[in-house]
Design a protein around this motif. Structure first.
Motif, PDB file in Angstrom:
ATOM      1  N   LYS A 119      -9.920  65.361   7.534  1.00  0.00           N
ATOM      2  CA  LYS A 119     -10.840  65.693   6.446  1.00  0.00           C
ATOM      3  C   LYS A 119     -10.219  66.875   5.711  1.00  0.00           C
ATOM      4  O   LYS A 119      -9.804  67.857   6.330  1.00  0.00           O
ATOM      5  N   GLU A 120     -10.132  66.750   4.361  1.00  0.00           N
ATOM      6  CA  GLU A 120      -9.475  67.779   3.567  1.00  0.00           C
ATOM      7  C   GLU A 120     -10.452  68.455   2.610  1.00  0.00           C
ATOM      8  O   GLU A 120     -11.408  67.834   2.149  1.00  0.00           O
ATOM      9  N   TYR A 121     -10.168  69.712   2.336  1.00  0.00           N
ATOM     10  CA  TYR A 121     -11.006  70.535   1.473  1.00  0.00           C
ATOM     11  C   TYR A 121     -10.093  71.317   0.537  1.00  0.00           C
ATOM     12  O   TYR A 121      -8.987  71.707   0.923  1.00  0.00           O
ATOM     13  N   SER A 122     -10.576  71.581  -0.680  1.00  0.00           N
ATOM     14  CA  SER A 122      -9.769  72.347  -1.610  1.00  0.00           C
ATOM     15  C   SER A 122     -10.656  72.955  -2.690  1.00  0.00           C
ATOM     16  O   SER A 122     -11.655  72.351  -3.090  1.00  0.00           O
ATOM     17  N   TYR A 123     -10.295  74.136  -3.140  1.00  0.00           N
ATOM     18  CA  TYR A 123     -10.981  74.767  -4.260  1.00  0.00           C
ATOM     19  C   TYR A 123     -10.050  75.784  -4.899  1.00  0.00           C
ATOM     20  O   TYR A 123      -8.978  76.076  -4.369  1.00  0.00           O
ATOM     21  N   ARG A 124     -10.476  76.294  -6.051  1.00  0.00           N
ATOM     22  CA  ARG A 124      -9.692  77.280  -6.793  1.00  0.00           C
ATOM     23  C   ARG A 124     -10.431  78.612  -6.874  1.00  0.00           C
ATOM     24  O   ARG A 124     -11.650  78.636  -6.992  1.00  0.00           O
ATOM     25  N   VAL A 125      -9.646  79.663  -6.871  1.00  0.00           N
ATOM     26  CA  VAL A 125     -10.165  81.010  -7.097  1.00  0.00           C
ATOM     27  C   VAL A 125      -9.389  81.568  -8.285  1.00  0.00           C
ATOM     28  O   VAL A 125      -8.164  81.738  -8.217  1.00  0.00           O
ATOM     29  N   GLU A 126     -10.094  81.815  -9.382  1.00  0.00           N
ATOM     30  CA  GLU A 126      -9.462  82.330 -10.595  1.00  0.00           C
ATOM     31  C   GLU A 126      -9.073  83.795 -10.417  1.00  0.00           C
ATOM     32  O   GLU A 126      -9.811  84.578  -9.818  1.00  0.00           O
ATOM     33  N   ILE A 127      -7.912  84.142 -10.966  1.00  0.00           N
ATOM     34  CA  ILE A 127      -7.403  85.519 -10.891  1.00  0.00           C
ATOM     35  C   ILE A 127      -6.825  85.929 -12.247  1.00  0.00           C
ATOM     36  O   ILE A 127      -6.676  85.091 -13.140  1.00  0.00           O
ATOM     37  N   HIS A 128      -6.470  87.185 -12.359  1.00  0.00           N
ATOM     38  CA  HIS A 128      -5.676  87.657 -13.489  1.00  0.00           C
ATOM     39  C   HIS A 128      -4.759  88.766 -13.011  1.00  0.00           C
ATOM     40  O   HIS A 128      -4.990  89.385 -11.970  1.00  0.00           O
ATOM     41  N   ILE A 129      -3.680  88.960 -13.758  1.00  0.00           N
ATOM     42  CA  ILE A 129      -2.757  90.037 -13.470  1.00  0.00           C
ATOM     43  C   ILE A 129      -3.206  91.183 -14.361  1.00  0.00           C
ATOM     44  O   ILE A 129      -3.153  91.096 -15.572  1.00  0.00           O
ATOM     45  N   LYS A 130      -3.718  92.226 -13.737  1.00  0.00           N
ATOM     46  CA  LYS A 130      -4.568  93.183 -14.440  1.00  0.00           C
ATOM     47  C   LYS A 130      -3.914  94.439 -14.977  1.00  0.00           C
ATOM     48  O   LYS A 130      -4.566  95.219 -15.625  1.00  0.00           O
ATOM     49  N   THR A 131      -2.681  94.670 -14.710  1.00  0.00           N
ATOM     50  CA  THR A 131      -2.159  95.993 -15.005  1.00  0.00           C
ATOM     51  C   THR A 131      -0.694  95.947 -15.428  1.00  0.00           C
ATOM     52  O   THR A 131      -0.042  94.915 -15.307  1.00  0.00           O
ATOM     53  N   GLU A 132      -0.207  97.069 -15.895  1.00  0.00           N
ATOM     54  CA  GLU A 132       1.211  97.198 -16.249  1.00  0.00           C
ATOM     55  C   GLU A 132       1.968  97.990 -15.186  1.00  0.00           C
ATOM     56  O   GLU A 132       3.139  98.286 -15.354  1.00  0.00           O
ATOM     57  N   GLU A 133       1.267  98.339 -14.122  1.00  0.00           N
ATOM     58  CA  GLU A 133       1.926  99.064 -13.025  1.00  0.00           C
ATOM     59  C   GLU A 133       1.342  98.580 -11.701  1.00  0.00           C
ATOM     60  O   GLU A 133       0.212  98.112 -11.631  1.00  0.00           O
ATOM     61  N   VAL A 134       2.149  98.683 -10.657  1.00  0.00           N
ATOM     62  CA  VAL A 134       1.707  98.267  -9.322  1.00  0.00           C
ATOM     63  C   VAL A 134       0.752  99.317  -8.791  1.00  0.00           C
ATOM     64  O   VAL A 134       1.054 100.510  -8.798  1.00  0.00           O
ATOM     65  N   ILE A 135      -0.417  98.873  -8.334  1.00  0.00           N
ATOM     66  CA  ILE A 135      -1.452  99.772  -7.835  1.00  0.00           C
ATOM     67  C   ILE A 135      -1.427  99.746  -6.306  1.00  0.00           C
ATOM     68  O   ILE A 135      -1.407  98.688  -5.705  1.00  0.00           O
ATOM     69  N   GLY A 136      -1.455 100.925  -5.699  1.00  0.00           N
ATOM     70  CA  GLY A 136      -1.499 101.003  -4.240  1.00  0.00           C
ATOM     71  C   GLY A 136      -0.117 100.915  -3.624  1.00  0.00           C
ATOM     72  O   GLY A 136       0.907 101.046  -4.293  1.00  0.00           O
ATOM     73  N   ASP A 137      -0.103 100.667  -2.351  1.00  0.00           N
ATOM     74  CA  ASP A 137       1.123 100.608  -1.566  1.00  0.00           C
ATOM     75  C   ASP A 137       1.998  99.439  -2.046  1.00  0.00           C
ATOM     76  O   ASP A 137       1.564  98.292  -2.031  1.00  0.00           O
ATOM     77  N   PRO A 138       3.242  99.709  -2.464  1.00  0.00           N
ATOM     78  CA  PRO A 138       4.116  98.637  -2.941  1.00  0.00           C
ATOM     79  C   PRO A 138       4.382  97.566  -1.881  1.00  0.00           C
ATOM     80  O   PRO A 138       4.728  96.445  -2.207  1.00  0.00           O
ATOM     81  N   ARG A 139       4.176  97.921  -0.600  1.00  0.00           N
ATOM     82  CA  ARG A 139       4.350  96.918   0.454  1.00  0.00           C
ATOM     83  C   ARG A 139       3.260  95.851   0.400  1.00  0.00           C
ATOM     84  O   ARG A 139       3.357  94.836   1.053  1.00  0.00           O
ATOM     85  N   GLY A 140       2.225  96.094  -0.410  1.00  0.00           N
ATOM     86  CA  GLY A 140       1.164  95.108  -0.599  1.00  0.00           C
ATOM     87  C   GLY A 140       1.599  93.964  -1.494  1.00  0.00           C
ATOM     88  O   GLY A 140       0.838  93.035  -1.733  1.00  0.00           O
ATOM     89  N   GLY A 141       2.822  94.033  -2.008  1.00  0.00           N
ATOM     90  CA  GLY A 141       3.357  92.960  -2.830  1.00  0.00           C
ATOM     91  C   GLY A 141       2.538  92.739  -4.084  1.00  0.00           C
ATOM     92  O   GLY A 141       2.072  93.685  -4.718  1.00  0.00           O
ATOM     93  N   TRP A 142       2.348  91.500  -4.428  1.00  0.00           N
ATOM     94  CA  TRP A 142       1.632  91.153  -5.652  1.00  0.00           C
ATOM     95  C   TRP A 142       0.164  91.549  -5.596  1.00  0.00           C
ATOM     96  O   TRP A 142      -0.505  91.582  -6.618  1.00  0.00           O
TER      97      TRP A 142
END
Length: 181
Positions: A119-142
Motif C-alpha cells: 500500500k503506497e501513500y504520497s503527498y506534497r509539502v510546499e516550500i520556498h527558498i526564503k533568503t539570500e544568506e544561509v541562516i543558522g549552522d551551515p552544517r544544516g545544509g539547505w
C-alpha cells in the motif's frame, strides 16, 4: 510488529508518535538498505519496503522525501546527493535574481507485507527558498534556506518538533489503515 526502514531520528520520532496513538510498536531497522536510483520517491520507498518485509518476515515501512525546486526542475529523488555537491550558499547563487523560488517536497511511503501486499501513500509539502544568506549552522545544509510555504523562518530557525506534524501524514494514514483493517 512493524519494521521502519530509516536511520533518520526525525522520521522515527514522527512515525512513533503516529503509531503510538494506535498502540502499534515500530522497530527501526538499523540495516543500511542501498537506495535505488529512481525518478520518484514512491519507487524508492516501494522497493525498500518490499525487500525489508521479505528479509524480516514482517510488515515494513519505508518513507522517502524528494525536494523539487521549480525553477531548477531538480533535484528530485537525488536531493541528498545534490545537496552534498551544492552547498546552501551555492544554491542561493544559482537562484540569484530568480523570481520563482518555490518548490515542494514529495513525501512517499510504502507499507509492505512479506506476501507482497503493498500500500503506497504520497503527498506534497510546499516550500520556498526564503533568503539570500544561509541562516543558522551551515552544517544544516539547505535547511538554512528552506522554509515551509507561508512560513517566515528557515528550517534551522526552529525545532524540528514544531514542524513534525507536517512530515507525519503518511505515517498517520498507514496507522489508520492498519487500525481499521
Amino acid at each position: 510488529m512493524i519494521y521502519l526502514v530509516t536511520q533518520n531520528p526525525g522520521k522515527v520520532r514522527a512515525a512513533s508518535e503516529s503509531f503510538g496513538k494506535y498502540g502499534v510498536e515500530l522497530f527501526p531497522v538499523d540495516r543500511d538498505y542501498p537506495e535505488i536510483q529512481a525518478d520518484t520517491s514512491a519507487e524508492i520507498a516501494r522497493t525498500t519496503a518490499l525487500q525489508a518485509a521479505k528479509d524480516y518476515g514482517a510488515p515494513a515501512i519505508r518513507e522517502d522525501h524528494s525536494l523539487f525546486i521549480r525553477h531548477l526542475g531538480l533535484p528530485g529523488p537525488y536531493t541528498q546527493y545534490v545537496e552534498r555537491q551544492v552547498p546552501a550558499a551555492k544554491l542561493l547563487m544559482l537562484l540569484q535574481g530568480v523570481l520563482d523560488r518555490t518548490g515542494y517536497f514529495e513525501i512517499a511511503a510504502a507499507y509492505a507485507e512479506p506476501d507482497g501486499f503493498l500500500k503506497e501513500y504520497s503527498y506534497r509539502v510546499e516550500i520556498h527558498i526564503k533568503t539570500e544568506e544561509v541562516i543558522g549552522d551551515p552544517r544544516g545544509g539547505w535547511n538554512g534556506v528552506l522554509a515551509l510555504a507561508g512560513e517566515t523562518r528557515a528550517f534551522t530557525e526552529y525545532p524540528e518538533s514544531e514542524r513534525s506534524g507536517v512530515w507525519s501524514k503518511n505515517f498517520e494514514e498507514i496507522a489508520d489503515f492498519l487500525a481499521t483493517r
